[in-house]
Each structure stands twice: as C-alpha cells, then as structure tokens.
Scaffold this motif. Sequence first.
Motif, PDB file in Angstrom:
ATOM      1  N   ARG A   1       8.562  -6.393   8.296  1.00 29.95           N
ATOM      2  CA  ARG A   1       9.206  -5.309   7.553  1.00 29.95           C
ATOM      3  C   ARG A   1       9.486  -5.725   6.105  1.00 29.95           C
ATOM      4  O   ARG A   1       9.233  -4.980   5.160  1.00 29.95           O
ATOM      5  N   ARG A   2       9.979  -6.928   5.931  1.00 22.21           N
ATOM      6  CA  ARG A   2      10.250  -7.408   4.571  1.00 22.21           C
ATOM      7  C   ARG A   2       8.949  -7.600   3.788  1.00 22.21           C
ATOM      8  O   ARG A   2       8.927  -7.416   2.569  1.00 22.21           O
ATOM      9  N   GLY A   3       7.881  -7.957   4.485  1.00 23.59           N
ATOM     10  CA  GLY A   3       6.590  -8.044   3.813  1.00 23.59           C
ATOM     11  C   GLY A   3       6.151  -6.688   3.264  1.00 23.59           C
ATOM     12  O   GLY A   3       5.629  -6.591   2.152  1.00 23.59           O
ATOM     13  N   ARG A   4       6.366  -5.636   4.055  1.00 25.28           N
ATOM     14  CA  ARG A   4       6.012  -4.282   3.597  1.00 25.28           C
ATOM     15  C   ARG A   4       6.896  -3.870   2.427  1.00 25.28           C
ATOM     16  O   ARG A   4       6.437  -3.201   1.489  1.00 25.28           O
ATOM     17  N   LEU A   5       8.169  -4.261   2.474  1.00 27.88           N
ATOM     18  CA  LEU A   5       9.077  -3.919   1.373  1.00 27.88           C
ATOM     19  C   LEU A   5       8.629  -4.586   0.078  1.00 27.88           C
ATOM     20  O   LEU A   5       8.574  -3.935  -0.978  1.00 27.88           O
ATOM     21  N   VAL A   6       8.331  -5.859   0.147  1.00 25.97           N
ATOM     22  CA  VAL A   6       7.899  -6.582  -1.051  1.00 25.97           C
ATOM     23  C   VAL A   6       6.632  -5.950  -1.613  1.00 25.97           C
ATOM     24  O   VAL A   6       6.476  -5.800  -2.833  1.00 25.97           O
ATOM     25  N   LYS A   7       5.707  -5.539  -0.723  1.00 24.52           N
ATOM     26  CA  LYS A   7       4.475  -4.890  -1.173  1.00 24.52           C
ATOM     27  C   LYS A   7       4.781  -3.565  -1.863  1.00 24.52           C
ATOM     28  O   LYS A   7       4.218  -3.254  -2.935  1.00 24.52           O
ATOM     29  N   ALA A   8       5.683  -2.783  -1.292  1.00 18.58           N
ATOM     30  CA  ALA A   8       6.028  -1.486  -1.884  1.00 18.58           C
ATOM     31  C   ALA A   8       6.686  -1.657  -3.245  1.00 18.58           C
ATOM     32  O   ALA A   8       6.489  -0.833  -4.155  1.00 18.58           O
TER      33      ALA A   8
ATOM     34  N   PRO B   1      23.064   8.908   7.167  1.00 19.84           N
ATOM     35  CA  PRO B   1      22.125   8.242   6.243  1.00 19.84           C
ATOM     36  C   PRO B   1      21.675   9.120   5.088  1.00 19.84           C
ATOM     37  O   PRO B   1      21.194   8.611   4.072  1.00 19.84           O
ATOM     38  N   ASP B   2      21.831  10.445   5.187  1.00 17.44           N
ATOM     39  CA  ASP B   2      21.245  11.340   4.198  1.00 17.44           C
ATOM     40  C   ASP B   2      21.745  11.101   2.774  1.00 17.44           C
ATOM     41  O   ASP B   2      20.926  11.069   1.841  1.00 17.44           O
TER      42      ASP B   2
ATOM     43  N   ALA C   1      17.809   1.963  10.717  1.00 19.41           N
ATOM     44  CA  ALA C   1      16.888   1.681   9.625  1.00 19.41           C
ATOM     45  C   ALA C   1      17.641   1.406   8.328  1.00 19.41           C
ATOM     46  O   ALA C   1      17.229   0.555   7.529  1.00 19.41           O
ATOM     47  N   VAL C   2      18.756   2.113   8.112  1.00 21.19           N
ATOM     48  CA  VAL C   2      19.601   1.821   6.950  1.00 21.19           C
ATOM     49  C   VAL C   2      20.129   0.398   7.047  1.00 21.19           C
ATOM     50  O   VAL C   2      20.137  -0.345   6.062  1.00 21.19           O
TER      51      VAL C   2
ATOM     52  N   TYR D   1      10.957   2.103   5.645  1.00 23.37           N
ATOM     53  CA  TYR D   1      11.935   2.079   6.734  1.00 23.37           C
ATOM     54  C   TYR D   1      11.940   3.371   7.556  1.00 23.37           C
ATOM     55  O   TYR D   1      12.772   3.519   8.463  1.00 23.37           O
ATOM     56  N   GLY D   2      11.046   4.312   7.235  1.00 23.44           N
ATOM     57  CA  GLY D   2      11.001   5.564   7.979  1.00 23.44           C
ATOM     58  C   GLY D   2      12.222   6.426   7.752  1.00 23.44           C
ATOM     59  O   GLY D   2      12.617   7.208   8.641  1.00 23.44           O
ATOM     60  N   LEU D   3      12.834   6.284   6.601  1.00 20.60           N
ATOM     61  CA  LEU D   3      14.063   7.027   6.296  1.00 20.60           C
ATOM     62  C   LEU D   3      13.738   8.322   5.552  1.00 20.60           C
ATOM     63  O   LEU D   3      12.751   8.393   4.813  1.00 20.60           O
ATOM     64  N   PRO D   4      14.569   9.365   5.781  1.00 18.15           N
ATOM     65  CA  PRO D   4      15.824   9.346   6.546  1.00 18.15           C
ATOM     66  C   PRO D   4      15.675   9.577   8.042  1.00 18.15           C
ATOM     67  O   PRO D   4      16.648   9.431   8.784  1.00 18.15           O
TER      68      PRO D   4
END
Length: 471
Positions: free
Chosen positions: A439-446, A313-314, A341-342, A332-335
């Motif tokens: 998770r998608r809700g958090r993405l849209v917010k970010a 993933p890096d 998560a990817v 997503y807590g990446l990497p």
Amino acid sequence: MSTATETTTLEHPTLGKLTGLAHPNGVSQFLGLQYATLRSRFAAPELATRVSPDCTKWGPTPPQPAGGIAGECFIIGAALPGTDAAAREAQSETDCLTLHIHTPTTAPAAPLPVLVFIHGGNNAIGSANWPHHDMLHFARPVVGVSINYRTNFPGFLYLPGAAAPANRGLADQHTALRWLHAHVAGFGGDPARITVAGESAGSVSVELLLRRADAPQLCSRAIMMSGTTKLLPPMPAAFHESATATAKRLLGEDLATVPINKFYEPPMPHALQWPFFPLASPELAHPITVPALSGFTAHDGGILKLSPLFAQPDPFCAHLAAEGLSAVLDVYGLPAAGGDAVEHLLTDIAFALPAQALGAAHYEFNAANPWDGMWKGKASHVLDVAYLFGTYDAQLGEAQRRVAEEYRSMVLSWVYGEDVAAEGEVRRIGGDGREGRERRGRLVKALENVEGGEERLRGVVMGFVARRPEL
C-alpha cells in the motif's frame, strides 16, 4: 505496579547509602530518584546533587489532568493491577523530576548497557510511574531507567522570559541524561553505552535530543517508537504566542501564581486539545549522528482517528480532494472504503514513512491486539509498549508472548550495540506486513505526480488532524 518481597541496600559511590526494592526475579528497583530541582513550576531544571536515601517509593507525578492513565489503558485495550492506585498518585509542581532505576540485584561483573525510556502522551499527559511503564521484566541484563518530566502547561506552554525558558519538558529530559552520566555507574550501568528510547511524543523527544549538538555526549544509541517530528513538529514563536494569549485571557496574566488545578478545569479546554508542540529552535536543528532504531506499529494511525473530526470519513476526504489529492484517495479506495482506510492513510503518512526515512535501522511492529474493543486484531498505537516491558505478559497467549519476546530481544540487542535489521530493510515483528508495504508503495508512486509529494500530503493531512475546538 511491582510488588517486592524485601528491601536492598546499595552503597553508591556518589550518592551514598540507598535503600531500594529487591524482587524475586533478581532485579532491584531504586525509585523516585530526584535528578533535578525546580524553583517554581515554570523554572529551568537544576541538576540535583543529592537524593533521598529511601528509594522504595515512586514519588509524585508531574502535574496533569485527571484521567490520563485511564485513557492510555483504553488505547492499549486493557488495564493492569495498580492502575487505579497510579491514577490517585499525588502530583507535585516542584518535586516531580524523578527517575526510576532497575538493575540486577547481584552486581554485574562488568558495567551494563543502559536503556532510558521517555514515555509518550502527546506532551500533555504521562508518567514513568504508570504500571505499563514498569521496566522490571527485561529478560537480559541491562540497567533500565524511566524518567518523569513536565508535560502540558508546566512543560510546554510558551512564556517568553528568562524565568520561564521554552521547551521545559525537553530540558528536563536533557537534565536527566546528564544526571545519569554522573551517577549510573554506581548502579552497574555504563555511561558510555546509554540508549535513549521513547514512544509517540516521547519518540519525538528522542529525535529532538538527537538533534542537539551534544547528543553524542548524551547517548550512544537511540530507539524511536511511533513518533518523529513529522508528528509533533517544532513550531515558531508566533504559533505558540496565540495559545499563550488564550491561557492568559482565561486564567489571568500571572500564570506563575494561578493554582495549578485551574489549568485543568473549565473554562480551559482539556490539555489533550491544546497544541503542546515544541518551540522551534536552532538548538534542536543539528544533523543526527547517533545511530537510531526507528519503527512504527501497523495501525498507529488509529490514535489520530480518535479525533471527532474522523467520526465520518467524508469531511476528511473532501478536504484532500479540495487540495488536489484525489490520486491519494484512490490509493486507499476512499471515501467508499471507510474508516479503516482512513486509519491506513494516517498510519502511512504520519508514522510509517517518516520512521523509515529516519535512523540507521527500521522495524514494523505488527502484533494483533488481543483484547476486545475497537483495537482488537490491530497493531495499535502504544501496544508496542505493552509488549516491550512484559507488564502484560500474564494477559497474553503463548503465541503473543513469543512475539513480545522477539520484540524485547530486538530492542535489547540494539541496546547491546548489535545489528537488528539488514541495511535498507524493515524488520517485521509479529507479521510480514505485506499489505501495508504494498500500500505504501502505491502511495509513493501516486505522489510522484503530486507537486510537493510526500511533504505536501503530510502537511495537508496533519493540518486537518491539528484542527481543534476554538481555544
């Protein structure tokens, strides 16, 4: 593939006497019906006016590299009886534009709605002849149609000139729908109630069909399964010209006369590494007016993660960070969270959010893959096809078969013109989808704090995904 016990004869009002296959479940198949003819491998399809009276054989598949069906069964997680035979089927450059019709053996009292399925395969591989695309097992009366069309070089390589029109694979699909309007009534179907459905690249094709000005004359409803033009966007001529120049450099200037097998042998890169995007055209840019049911699987992104680019993933995470998208990585807590998560990020940006932004009704397929392997426990890409057509029912447990029946029921209800999801809601099949939804809700917010938002993220992500070995 299907095994029938006897043949059946149909006196078709426009095609004449046809012989098909009658099955014990009360469904008859008329196979290998040629809906269009081709003068050459790159020619425009010409609507066929006659068909062979023997409709008991699947017929040849369109040209494509070896191993396609094995790869698709790997993605599903299991193979079916008949897979090996399908892999050995003959191919034809000019006699491959066929479709298969499934209809009740006993003539219906009234015309039935029609479901037309367009297979996926990254515009590079695929066939309506493959066993998991067999439409024999629908539980509710419907006329089912699956179509073969040109993929890869014959279907999508850009060759400017009247003798080789662009988007030939899309033109094949369009011609198949025109043929059905002229002839499906003779098989018990209602030409005024045609639903066109597709999965993955086939779903992208459905969207492009809907964006034609004549879409309302082609179909009354549509179903898009795990694919929109956000996944395979129409690209400008300049993009395509580079790939065309590479093909000519490797095979010679006259691509019309090169033996077809040369397209699938070294030094040509494998067809799945080739950029078979549609050509952008004003013809494919009209507003969508046909009602569409649009959905995705909870782990669709796994199909993109098959690329060697995601072995670790890096590099992907470094690419996003360099583009100023660290806030997305945090969602997503990446990497640190690793490959799963990817996969979630790829699912959300390439499949889920685009599906929810398109269409009149929406669903999420969240059944767990039951087979051992890298997809076990996940609602993986193409698994919805395995559940939809009932071809894998014998390999499913009781609870899984109930999910398959619910999914089929939803699809067929849509085909019958019924509502299947409340407005503004996503219908969940096989699970509540809460984790992905949050998770998608958090993405849209970010993304509210990212210039360009969702479209910019998608451009960065898909730009990374689209990296291929140097052609």
